[in-house]
Design a protein around this motif. Structure first.
Motif, PDB file in Angstrom:
ATOM      1  N   VAL A  22      -9.904  -3.256   7.656  1.00  0.00           N
ATOM      2  CA  VAL A  22      -9.908  -2.692   9.005  1.00  0.00           C
ATOM      3  C   VAL A  22      -8.591  -1.950   9.259  1.00  0.00           C
ATOM      4  O   VAL A  22      -8.573  -0.870   9.862  1.00  0.00           O
ATOM      5  N   SER A  23      -7.497  -2.532   8.778  1.00  0.00           N
ATOM      6  CA  SER A  23      -6.192  -1.893   8.958  1.00  0.00           C
ATOM      7  C   SER A  23      -6.144  -0.534   8.265  1.00  0.00           C
ATOM      8  O   SER A  23      -5.531   0.416   8.776  1.00  0.00           O
ATOM      9  N   LYS A  24      -6.788  -0.432   7.109  1.00  0.00           N
ATOM     10  CA  LYS A  24      -6.819   0.856   6.410  1.00  0.00           C
ATOM     11  C   LYS A  24      -7.560   1.915   7.233  1.00  0.00           C
ATOM     12  O   LYS A  24      -7.167   3.089   7.231  1.00  0.00           O
ATOM     13  N   PHE A  25      -8.598   1.510   7.952  1.00  0.00           N
ATOM     14  CA  PHE A  25      -9.290   2.442   8.844  1.00  0.00           C
ATOM     15  C   PHE A  25      -8.330   2.960   9.911  1.00  0.00           C
ATOM     16  O   PHE A  25      -8.285   4.157  10.209  1.00  0.00           O
ATOM     17  N   ALA A  26      -7.556   2.046  10.506  1.00  0.00           N
ATOM     18  CA  ALA A  26      -6.615   2.447  11.555  1.00  0.00           C
ATOM     19  C   ALA A  26      -5.561   3.408  11.014  1.00  0.00           C
ATOM     20  O   ALA A  26      -5.152   4.358  11.705  1.00  0.00           O
ATOM     21  N   LEU A  27      -5.140   3.190   9.778  1.00  0.00           N
ATOM     22  CA  LEU A  27      -4.070   4.009   9.202  1.00  0.00           C
ATOM     23  C   LEU A  27      -4.546   5.404   8.812  1.00  0.00           C
ATOM     24  O   LEU A  27      -3.728   6.255   8.464  1.00  0.00           O
ATOM     25  N   ARG A  28      -5.842   5.639   8.869  1.00  0.00           N
ATOM     26  CA  ARG A  28      -6.326   6.993   8.659  1.00  0.00           C
ATOM     27  C   ARG A  28      -5.976   7.901   9.837  1.00  0.00           C
ATOM     28  O   ARG A  28      -5.977   9.125   9.701  1.00  0.00           O
ATOM     29  N   GLN A  29      -5.695   7.312  10.990  1.00  0.00           N
ATOM     30  CA  GLN A  29      -5.395   8.085  12.186  1.00  0.00           C
ATOM     31  C   GLN A  29      -3.974   7.849  12.687  1.00  0.00           C
ATOM     32  O   GLN A  29      -3.285   8.781  13.081  1.00  0.00           O
ATOM     33  N   PHE A  30      -3.527   6.597  12.690  1.00  0.00           N
ATOM     34  CA  PHE A  30      -2.236   6.255  13.272  1.00  0.00           C
ATOM     35  C   PHE A  30      -1.177   6.052  12.192  1.00  0.00           C
ATOM     36  O   PHE A  30      -1.477   5.592  11.083  1.00  0.00           O
ATOM     37  N   HIS A  31       0.072   6.361  12.533  1.00  0.00           N
ATOM     38  CA  HIS A  31       1.187   5.961  11.690  1.00  0.00           C
ATOM     39  C   HIS A  31       1.278   4.428  11.706  1.00  0.00           C
ATOM     40  O   HIS A  31       0.899   3.789  12.694  1.00  0.00           O
ATOM     41  N   PRO A  32       1.797   3.829  10.640  1.00  0.00           N
ATOM     42  CA  PRO A  32       1.778   2.364  10.559  1.00  0.00           C
ATOM     43  C   PRO A  32       2.524   1.655  11.684  1.00  0.00           C
ATOM     44  O   PRO A  32       2.026   0.667  12.241  1.00  0.00           O
ATOM     45  N   PHE A  77       2.012  -2.663   6.763  1.00  0.00           N
ATOM     46  CA  PHE A  77       1.263  -1.448   7.075  1.00  0.00           C
ATOM     47  C   PHE A  77       1.824  -0.241   6.339  1.00  0.00           C
ATOM     48  O   PHE A  77       1.066   0.655   5.954  1.00  0.00           O
ATOM     49  N   SER A  78       3.129  -0.204   6.115  1.00  0.00           N
ATOM     50  CA  SER A  78       3.696   0.876   5.307  1.00  0.00           C
ATOM     51  C   SER A  78       3.215   0.751   3.866  1.00  0.00           C
ATOM     52  O   SER A  78       2.909   1.750   3.211  1.00  0.00           O
ATOM     53  N   GLY A  79       3.125  -0.476   3.368  1.00  0.00           N
ATOM     54  CA  GLY A  79       2.606  -0.689   2.026  1.00  0.00           C
ATOM     55  C   GLY A  79       1.160  -0.271   1.887  1.00  0.00           C
ATOM     56  O   GLY A  79       0.752   0.293   0.861  1.00  0.00           O
ATOM     57  N   LEU A  80       0.358  -0.543   2.918  1.00  0.00           N
ATOM     58  CA  LEU A  80      -1.056  -0.183   2.883  1.00  0.00           C
ATOM     59  C   LEU A  80      -1.281   1.328   2.803  1.00  0.00           C
ATOM     60  O   LEU A  80      -2.378   1.759   2.433  1.00  0.00           O
ATOM     61  N   MET A  81      -0.270   2.103   3.142  1.00  0.00           N
ATOM     62  CA  MET A  81      -0.410   3.553   3.039  1.00  0.00           C
ATOM     63  C   MET A  81      -0.553   4.007   1.587  1.00  0.00           C
ATOM     64  O   MET A  81      -1.072   5.088   1.317  1.00  0.00           O
ATOM     65  N   GLY A  82      -0.082   3.175   0.638  1.00  0.00           N
ATOM     66  CA  GLY A  82      -0.127   3.588  -0.755  1.00  0.00           C
ATOM     67  C   GLY A  82      -0.759   2.601  -1.703  1.00  0.00           C
ATOM     68  O   GLY A  82      -0.624   2.744  -2.923  1.00  0.00           O
ATOM     69  N   CYS A  83      -1.424   1.586  -1.165  1.00  0.00           N
ATOM     70  CA  CYS A  83      -2.133   0.650  -2.043  1.00  0.00           C
ATOM     71  C   CYS A  83      -3.436   0.238  -1.373  1.00  0.00           C
ATOM     72  O   CYS A  83      -3.631   0.447  -0.171  1.00  0.00           O
ATOM     73  N   SER A  84      -4.314  -0.334  -2.140  1.00  0.00           N
ATOM     74  CA  SER A  84      -5.632  -0.694  -1.626  1.00  0.00           C
ATOM     75  C   SER A  84      -5.555  -1.934  -0.744  1.00  0.00           C
ATOM     76  O   SER A  84      -4.625  -2.739  -0.842  1.00  0.00           O
ATOM     77  N   ASP A 138       0.055   2.163  -5.904  1.00  0.00           N
ATOM     78  CA  ASP A 138       1.432   2.542  -6.182  1.00  0.00           C
ATOM     79  C   ASP A 138       2.302   1.283  -6.192  1.00  0.00           C
ATOM     80  O   ASP A 138       2.353   0.562  -5.185  1.00  0.00           O
ATOM     81  N   PRO A 139       2.999   0.986  -7.295  1.00  0.00           N
ATOM     82  CA  PRO A 139       3.816  -0.232  -7.352  1.00  0.00           C
ATOM     83  C   PRO A 139       4.865  -0.305  -6.251  1.00  0.00           C
ATOM     84  O   PRO A 139       5.172  -1.398  -5.766  1.00  0.00           O
ATOM     85  N   ALA A 140       5.427   0.843  -5.840  1.00  0.00           N
ATOM     86  CA  ALA A 140       6.442   0.821  -4.784  1.00  0.00           C
ATOM     87  C   ALA A 140       5.838   0.364  -3.458  1.00  0.00           C
ATOM     88  O   ALA A 140       6.445  -0.428  -2.720  1.00  0.00           O
ATOM     89  N   HIS A 141       4.644   0.862  -3.135  1.00  0.00           N
ATOM     90  CA  HIS A 141       3.989   0.440  -1.892  1.00  0.00           C
ATOM     91  C   HIS A 141       3.542  -1.016  -1.971  1.00  0.00           C
ATOM     92  O   HIS A 141       3.633  -1.750  -0.987  1.00  0.00           O
ATOM     93  N   LEU A 142       3.068  -1.427  -3.144  1.00  0.00           N
ATOM     94  CA  LEU A 142       2.716  -2.833  -3.317  1.00  0.00           C
ATOM     95  C   LEU A 142       3.967  -3.702  -3.187  1.00  0.00           C
ATOM     96  O   LEU A 142       3.907  -4.822  -2.673  1.00  0.00           O
ATOM     97  N   GLY A 143       5.102  -3.159  -3.633  1.00  0.00           N
ATOM     98  CA  GLY A 143       6.366  -3.867  -3.468  1.00  0.00           C
ATOM     99  C   GLY A 143       6.727  -4.082  -2.005  1.00  0.00           C
ATOM    100  O   GLY A 143       7.320  -5.108  -1.651  1.00  0.00           O
ATOM    101  N   LEU A 144       6.366  -3.123  -1.141  1.00  0.00           N
ATOM    102  CA  LEU A 144       6.603  -3.308   0.297  1.00  0.00           C
ATOM    103  C   LEU A 144       5.791  -4.488   0.829  1.00  0.00           C
ATOM    104  O   LEU A 144       6.268  -5.250   1.688  1.00  0.00           O
ATOM    105  N   VAL A 145       4.576  -4.655   0.324  1.00  0.00           N
ATOM    106  CA  VAL A 145       3.748  -5.793   0.739  1.00  0.00           C
ATOM    107  C   VAL A 145       4.374  -7.102   0.259  1.00  0.00           C
ATOM    108  O   VAL A 145       4.353  -8.113   0.974  1.00  0.00           O
ATOM    109  N   VAL A 146       4.936  -7.089  -0.941  1.00  0.00           N
ATOM    110  CA  VAL A 146       5.623  -8.289  -1.446  1.00  0.00           C
ATOM    111  C   VAL A 146       6.831  -8.616  -0.567  1.00  0.00           C
ATOM    112  O   VAL A 146       7.076  -9.786  -0.239  1.00  0.00           O
ATOM    113  N   LEU A 147       7.596  -7.603  -0.175  1.00  0.00           N
ATOM    114  CA  LEU A 147       8.708  -7.829   0.754  1.00  0.00           C
ATOM    115  C   LEU A 147       8.196  -8.380   2.086  1.00  0.00           C
ATOM    116  O   LEU A 147       8.833  -9.248   2.699  1.00  0.00           O
ATOM    117  N   ALA A 148       7.046  -7.881   2.523  1.00  0.00           N
ATOM    118  CA  ALA A 148       6.438  -8.395   3.751  1.00  0.00           C
ATOM    119  C   ALA A 148       6.079  -9.869   3.600  1.00  0.00           C
ATOM    120  O   ALA A 148       6.216 -10.655   4.540  1.00  0.00           O
TER     121      ALA A 148
END
Length: 290
Positions: A22-32, A77-84, A138-148
């Motif tokens: 659902v969050s990925k749907f929101a990120l199609r329109q809004f910035h994270p 949410f920043s991580g979700l911009m570049g990973c599934s 993208d490993p960098a975006h997945l890394g943001l999720v790990v930091l989260a």
């Protein structure tokens, strides 16, 4: 557990797992960060009028809002911009080994070799997802999720230091205190927010409403009585199903590919987290992480 309560627990973990899609749907329109500011504004609007926060609780809840609202959610949410959504729902489970490590540091909790093996397996599972040829994450975006996940784990430690309060007061005022932080961060780091809000289609607003009203509020309405009624070792195992629903949601709702790397990484991570979680269930707080 009674069958109805088992069903209630399954509904909650399904909500928390599907919330990544659902969050990925929101990120199609809004910035994270904008999406998070709107989400928390809605949560505060619903919860705060019905709850009073004692003055002595303001400072710990404000500090909690900085870690959870100002760090954890923007990183997710920043991580979700570049990973599934599927990969993110698995990577966020590293909150459990992180929480155990922090409990060892802050509360002198003994890890033991079994939990150490579980932590290593959980990290290896996320590594399988992140690093494989032809992967879409993208490993960098997945890394943001790990930091989260690390920020989320520290927020669990913060809860151990806080005075006792019900989760609706905590979530309501955490959201209230997080909104100005997120608005300021959005003003500095994002642009075109107002145009995106004006142009947002109904599906984007429905996604925000789901995150605020269903994942944050309704899920706790269903979950909190279970936590009060049953022992921790009866409710915590359900949390292992969150990544299962997260992966299923990504595949079914978003059409994300189900590769063997994703399946293997998910299974290894769940196994590792399961060992850590079931050995010390009281060290992990059951809350939504997306």
């Amino acid at each position: 557990m009674r069958p109805l309560d088992v069903l209630r627990a399954l509904v909650v973990v399904a909500i928390w797992g599907i919330n990544f899609s659902v969050s990925k749907f929101a990120l199609r329109q809004f910035h994270p960060i904008t999406a998070m500011a709107i989400r928390f504004a809605l949560v505060a609007l619903v919860l705060v009028p019905w709850r009073r926060l004692p003055w002595a609780h303001v400072r710990p809840v404000l500090a909690y809002s900085v870690v959870l609202g100002g760090l954890h959610f923007p990183l997710v949410f920043s991580g979700l911009m570049g990973c599934s959504a599927a990969a993110a729902s698995v990577a966020i489970q590293l909150q459990v080994p992180f929480a155990s490590l922090m409990a060892a540091a802050f509360f002198k909790d003994r890890l033991g070799w079994r939990r150490a093996v579980g932590m290593a397996a959980a990290i290896a599972g996320v590594g399988i997802i992140a690093y494989h040829p032809g992967g879409t994450d993208d490993p960098a975006h997945l890394g943001l999720v790990v930091l989260a996940a690390a920020a989320f784990a520290f927020s669990s430690i913060q809860l151990k230091w806080m005075p006792a309060m019900d989760p609706f007061t905590l979530n309501g005022y955490m959201a209230l205190f997080a909104v100005p932080q997120l608005v300021l961060m959005s003003a500095v780091l994002e642009d075109g927010q107002w145009a995106a809000i004006q142009a947002a289609p109904p599906a984007a607003w429905a996604s925000i409403l789901f995150m605020a009203l269903v994942s944050t509020i309704l899920a706790y309405v269903l979950w909190f009585p279970l936590v009060q009624r049953y022992a921790v070792n009866q409710t915590m195992p359900f949390m292992l199903l969150v990544p299962v629903f997260g992966v299923a949601g990504g595949v079914i709702l978003l059409g994300e590919p189900l590769s063997w790397h994703l399946a293997a990484g998910t299974l290894v991570t769940i196994a590792g987290v399961g060992v850590v979680l079931l050995r010390r269930p009281r060290l992990v707080t059951a809350r939504t992480a997306s």
